[in-house]
Design an enzyme around this catalytic site. Structure first.
Site, PDB file in Angstrom:
ATOM      1  N   HIS A 111      45.147  24.949  73.782  1.00  0.00           N
ATOM      2  CA  HIS A 111      45.402  24.772  75.606  1.00  0.00           C
ATOM      3  C   HIS A 111      44.247  24.323  76.175  1.00  0.00           C
ATOM      4  CE1 HIS A 111      48.620  27.833  74.901  1.00  0.00           C
ATOM      5  NE2 HIS A 111      49.029  27.392  75.849  1.00  0.00           N
TER       6      HIS A 111
ATOM      7  N   GLU B 208      52.120  16.719  64.698  1.00  0.00           N
ATOM      8  CA  GLU B 208      51.700  16.563  66.051  1.00  0.00           C
ATOM      9  C   GLU B 208      53.250  17.018  66.701  1.00  0.00           C
ATOM     10  OE1 GLU B 208      49.518  13.175  67.642  1.00  0.00           O
ATOM     11  OE2 GLU B 208      51.537  12.517  68.026  1.00  0.00           O
TER      12      GLU B 208
ATOM     13  N   CYS C 201      51.794   7.335  74.992  1.00  0.00           N
ATOM     14  CA  CYS C 201      50.761   8.224  75.023  1.00  0.00           C
ATOM     15  C   CYS C 201      49.348   7.923  75.225  1.00  0.00           C
ATOM     16  CB  CYS C 201      50.452   8.175  73.359  1.00  0.00           C
ATOM     17  SG  CYS C 201      51.750   8.922  72.433  1.00  0.00           S
TER      18      CYS C 201
END
Length: 149
Positions: free
Chosen positions: A75, A136, A25
């Site tokens: 986005h 998530e 990540c």
């Protein structure tokens, strides 16, 4: 009068990177987030009120969460403004990308704290934020409860 909890669910796509993290990540990547927002209050009992029987109109809750969270984060790419990702953020913005710079490491845990503050300030009098769930991935999520804070 009975206290009632109501929940509305939202979804948005966002990218992020965890600077300094020791796993995958640390790379820029994205998620299809699912956000559940639960508020608590007494249903309106005033018989002449157009929202009789409602704690809050789902449409009103939707408006708050869309304006504060979904419309901003959908986005977008989220970076901690105090990391070297700032250079990447500047370049992305220069090319028209939606970038959000935050004061925290953009983990689900920190994002949900941020979201709770944004939503609480917009709720009408008599309505409290009860809990948030930010999913998530299919199997990973963070939860925030007012009773814990």
């Amino acid at each position: 009068m009975s206290k009632i909890r109501i929940t509305k669910q939202f979804s948005f796509e966002a990218g992020h990177a965890l600077y300094g993290y020791d796993g995958k990540c640390k790379n820029v990547h994205g998620h299809s987030y699912k956000l559940s927002v639960t508020v608590i209050g007494n249903p309106i009992s005033e018989t002449s009120h157009v929202k009789l029987g409602m704690v809050i109109d789902f449409g009103d809750l939707k408006k708050i969460v869309k304006e504060e969270i979904v419309d901003k984060f959908d986005h977008a790419t989220v970076f901690n403004k105090n990391t070297p990702h700032i250079e990447l953020a500047t370049e992305l913005e220069r090319h028209g990308h939606n970038v959000i710079l935050v004061d925290y490491q953009p983990t689900s845990e920190q994002m949900i704290i941020d979201f709770s503050e944004k939503i609480k300030t917009r709720l009408p009098e008599g309505i409290q934020l009860h809990s948030l769930k930010l999913q998530e991935t299919e199997s990973s999520y963070a939860e925030w409860y007012a009773s814990d804070n």
